[in-house]
Design a protein around this motif. Structure first.
Motif, PDB file in Angstrom:
ATOM      1  N   ASP A  36       0.840  -1.207   0.000  1.00  0.00           N
ATOM      2  CA  ASP A  36       0.000   0.000   0.000  1.00  0.00           C
ATOM      3  C   ASP A  36       0.872   1.254   0.000  1.00  0.00           C
ATOM      4  O   ASP A  36       0.558   2.244  -0.673  1.00  0.00           O
ATOM      5  N   ASP A  37       1.981   1.217   0.735  1.00  0.00           N
ATOM      6  CA  ASP A  37       2.911   2.352   0.753  1.00  0.00           C
ATOM      7  C   ASP A  37       3.571   2.542  -0.614  1.00  0.00           C
ATOM      8  O   ASP A  37       3.818   3.666  -1.047  1.00  0.00           O
ATOM      9  N   VAL A  38       3.855   1.438  -1.285  1.00  0.00           N
ATOM     10  CA  VAL A  38       4.457   1.507  -2.624  1.00  0.00           C
ATOM     11  C   VAL A  38       3.491   2.197  -3.586  1.00  0.00           C
ATOM     12  O   VAL A  38       3.876   3.110  -4.329  1.00  0.00           O
ATOM     13  N   ARG A  39       2.236   1.769  -3.571  1.00  0.00           N
ATOM     14  CA  ARG A  39       1.228   2.404  -4.442  1.00  0.00           C
ATOM     15  C   ARG A  39       1.086   3.888  -4.116  1.00  0.00           C
ATOM     16  O   ARG A  39       1.044   4.724  -5.020  1.00  0.00           O
ATOM     17  N   ALA A  40       0.996   4.208  -2.838  1.00  0.00           N
ATOM     18  CA  ALA A  40       0.834   5.605  -2.427  1.00  0.00           C
ATOM     19  C   ALA A  40       2.026   6.448  -2.881  1.00  0.00           C
ATOM     20  O   ALA A  40       1.853   7.594  -3.326  1.00  0.00           O
ATOM     21  N   ALA A  41       3.219   5.902  -2.800  1.00  0.00           N
ATOM     22  CA  ALA A  41       4.411   6.642  -3.239  1.00  0.00           C
ATOM     23  C   ALA A  41       4.335   6.941  -4.732  1.00  0.00           C
ATOM     24  O   ALA A  41       4.652   8.049  -5.175  1.00  0.00           O
ATOM     25  N   ALA A  42       3.882   5.975  -5.527  1.00  0.00           N
ATOM     26  CA  ALA A  42       3.781   6.179  -6.972  1.00  0.00           C
ATOM     27  C   ALA A  42       2.639   7.122  -7.334  1.00  0.00           C
ATOM     28  O   ALA A  42       2.754   7.909  -8.279  1.00  0.00           O
ATOM     29  N   GLU A  43       1.549   7.065  -6.592  1.00  0.00           N
ATOM     30  CA  GLU A  43       0.385   7.916  -6.879  1.00  0.00           C
ATOM     31  C   GLU A  43       0.678   9.395  -6.656  1.00  0.00           C
ATOM     32  O   GLU A  43      -0.054  10.244  -7.160  1.00  0.00           O
ATOM     33  N   ARG A  44       1.746   9.709  -5.962  1.00  0.00           N
ATOM     34  CA  ARG A  44       2.135  11.118  -5.788  1.00  0.00           C
ATOM     35  C   ARG A  44       2.493  11.753  -7.131  1.00  0.00           C
ATOM     36  O   ARG A  44       2.487  12.966  -7.273  1.00  0.00           O
ATOM     37  N   PHE A  45       2.810  10.924  -8.122  1.00  0.00           N
ATOM     38  CA  PHE A  45       3.276  11.432  -9.419  1.00  0.00           C
ATOM     39  C   PHE A  45       2.196  11.440 -10.489  1.00  0.00           C
ATOM     40  O   PHE A  45       2.442  11.879 -11.600  1.00  0.00           O
ATOM     41  N   GLY A  46       1.012  10.939 -10.162  1.00  0.00           N
ATOM     42  CA  GLY A  46      -0.071  10.942 -11.130  1.00  0.00           C
ATOM     43  C   GLY A  46      -1.004   9.769 -10.934  1.00  0.00           C
ATOM     44  O   GLY A  46      -1.064   9.170  -9.869  1.00  0.00           O
ATOM     45  N   SER A  47      -1.702   9.442 -11.994  1.00  0.00           N
ATOM     46  CA  SER A  47      -2.699   8.375 -11.990  1.00  0.00           C
ATOM     47  C   SER A  47      -2.060   7.070 -12.470  1.00  0.00           C
ATOM     48  O   SER A  47      -1.472   7.025 -13.554  1.00  0.00           O
ATOM     49  N   LEU A  48      -2.190   6.019 -11.681  1.00  0.00           N
ATOM     50  CA  LEU A  48      -1.563   4.746 -12.042  1.00  0.00           C
ATOM     51  C   LEU A  48      -2.265   4.126 -13.250  1.00  0.00           C
ATOM     52  O   LEU A  48      -3.454   3.843 -13.201  1.00  0.00           O
ATOM     53  N   SER A  49      -1.518   3.942 -14.320  1.00  0.00           N
ATOM     54  CA  SER A  49      -2.079   3.286 -15.507  1.00  0.00           C
ATOM     55  C   SER A  49      -1.523   1.877 -15.679  1.00  0.00           C
ATOM     56  O   SER A  49      -2.168   1.028 -16.291  1.00  0.00           O
ATOM     57  N   VAL A  50      -0.336   1.648 -15.173  1.00  0.00           N
ATOM     58  CA  VAL A  50       0.281   0.323 -15.158  1.00  0.00           C
ATOM     59  C   VAL A  50       0.785   0.111 -13.738  1.00  0.00           C
ATOM     60  O   VAL A  50       1.508   0.951 -13.206  1.00  0.00           O
ATOM     61  N   THR A  51       0.385  -1.001 -13.138  1.00  0.00           N
ATOM     62  CA  THR A  51       0.781  -1.286 -11.759  1.00  0.00           C
ATOM     63  C   THR A  51       1.170  -2.757 -11.692  1.00  0.00           C
ATOM     64  O   THR A  51       0.310  -3.624 -11.549  1.00  0.00           O
ATOM     65  N   ARG A  52       2.452  -3.020 -11.831  1.00  0.00           N
ATOM     66  CA  ARG A  52       2.893  -4.407 -11.912  1.00  0.00           C
ATOM     67  C   ARG A  52       3.866  -4.768 -10.795  1.00  0.00           C
ATOM     68  O   ARG A  52       4.794  -4.022 -10.500  1.00  0.00           O
ATOM     69  N   LEU A  53       3.619  -5.941 -10.252  1.00  0.00           N
ATOM     70  CA  LEU A  53       4.490  -6.533  -9.237  1.00  0.00           C
ATOM     71  C   LEU A  53       5.078  -7.796  -9.849  1.00  0.00           C
ATOM     72  O   LEU A  53       4.337  -8.706 -10.225  1.00  0.00           O
ATOM     73  N   TYR A  54       6.387  -7.828  -9.975  1.00  0.00           N
ATOM     74  CA  TYR A  54       7.080  -8.960 -10.573  1.00  0.00           C
ATOM     75  C   TYR A  54       7.603  -9.883  -9.471  1.00  0.00           C
ATOM     76  O   TYR A  54       8.252  -9.420  -8.527  1.00  0.00           O
ATOM     77  N   LEU A  55       7.292 -11.176  -9.602  1.00  0.00           N
ATOM     78  CA  LEU A  55       7.709 -12.176  -8.627  1.00  0.00           C
ATOM     79  C   LEU A  55       8.293 -13.371  -9.360  1.00  0.00           C
ATOM     80  O   LEU A  55       7.992 -13.603 -10.537  1.00  0.00           O
ATOM     81  N   ASP A  56       9.087 -14.153  -8.645  1.00  0.00           N
ATOM     82  CA  ASP A  56       9.612 -15.378  -9.247  1.00  0.00           C
ATOM     83  C   ASP A  56       8.740 -16.564  -8.854  1.00  0.00           C
ATOM     84  O   ASP A  56       7.759 -16.413  -8.116  1.00  0.00           O
ATOM     85  N   GLU A  57       9.107 -17.726  -9.359  1.00  0.00           N
ATOM     86  CA  GLU A  57       8.288 -18.919  -9.146  1.00  0.00           C
ATOM     87  C   GLU A  57       8.268 -19.378  -7.691  1.00  0.00           C
ATOM     88  O   GLU A  57       7.465 -20.236  -7.320  1.00  0.00           O
ATOM     89  N   HIS A  58       9.097 -18.804  -6.838  1.00  0.00           N
ATOM     90  CA  HIS A  58       9.130 -19.169  -5.421  1.00  0.00           C
ATOM     91  C   HIS A  58       8.179 -18.318  -4.579  1.00  0.00           C
ATOM     92  O   HIS A  58       8.100 -18.503  -3.367  1.00  0.00           O
TER      93      HIS A  58
END
Length: 150
Positions: A36-58
């Motif tokens: 939630d803090d990550v999203r809030a930090a990015a939203e300071r710069f505008g409207s989120l149009s792409v919001t991706r979290l990259y994870l590995d198979e583990h």
């Protein structure tokens, strides 16, 4: 009511933000990062149009669910997370999918993506999970850089 309408108009003109989170490098116990803090930090710069979290198979099912519950498109890769994130971000930069690129990582590997975005007129932001995990090279390549919690 007028304030609400003015705010809505401002949101319509807000820059589109592409948020890319390097999960294995950021979502570590020692950093205690809240999505939630990550999203809030990015939203300071505008409207989120792409919001991706990259994870590995583990990645645990709980982590995947937590990312989805917070509005992230979770991308699971059996290969190198860095490569997939970099390719996806580069492709979307070239498609002009957003005006602001926010990369949340402590990895210098994303420096070329940030530099490409800058050359193409995309504003760039590097977000580190904490002061200890900050990449100076990535921070220096970005137009703006900070650590979560600052």
């Amino acid at each position: 009511m007028k304030r609400f309408l003015e705010r809505a108009i401002d949101l319509d003109r807000a820059p589109r933000v592409g948020l890319f989170v390097d999960g294995p490098n950021v979502l570590r116990e020692e950093f205690d990062v809240d999505l939630d803090d990550v999203r809030a930090a990015a939203e300071r710069f505008g409207s989120l149009s792409v919001t991706r979290l990259y994870l590995d198979e583990h990645a645990t099912p709980g982590l995947i669910q937590a990312g989805e519950a917070r509005g992230f498109e979770v991308v699971i890769t059996s290969g190198d997370v860095d490569v997939r994130l970099a390719i996806d971000a580069t492709e979307l930069i070239c498609e002009e999918a957003f005006e602001v690129l926010v990369v949340v990582s402590r990895d210098t590997d994303f420096k070329p993506v940030v530099e490409l975005a800058g050359r193409r007129g995309v504003e760039t932001v590097a977000v580190a999970p904490g002061l200890h995990g900050r990449s100076d090279a990535l921070a220096n390549a970005a137009g703006e850089a900070f650590s979560l919690g600052e």
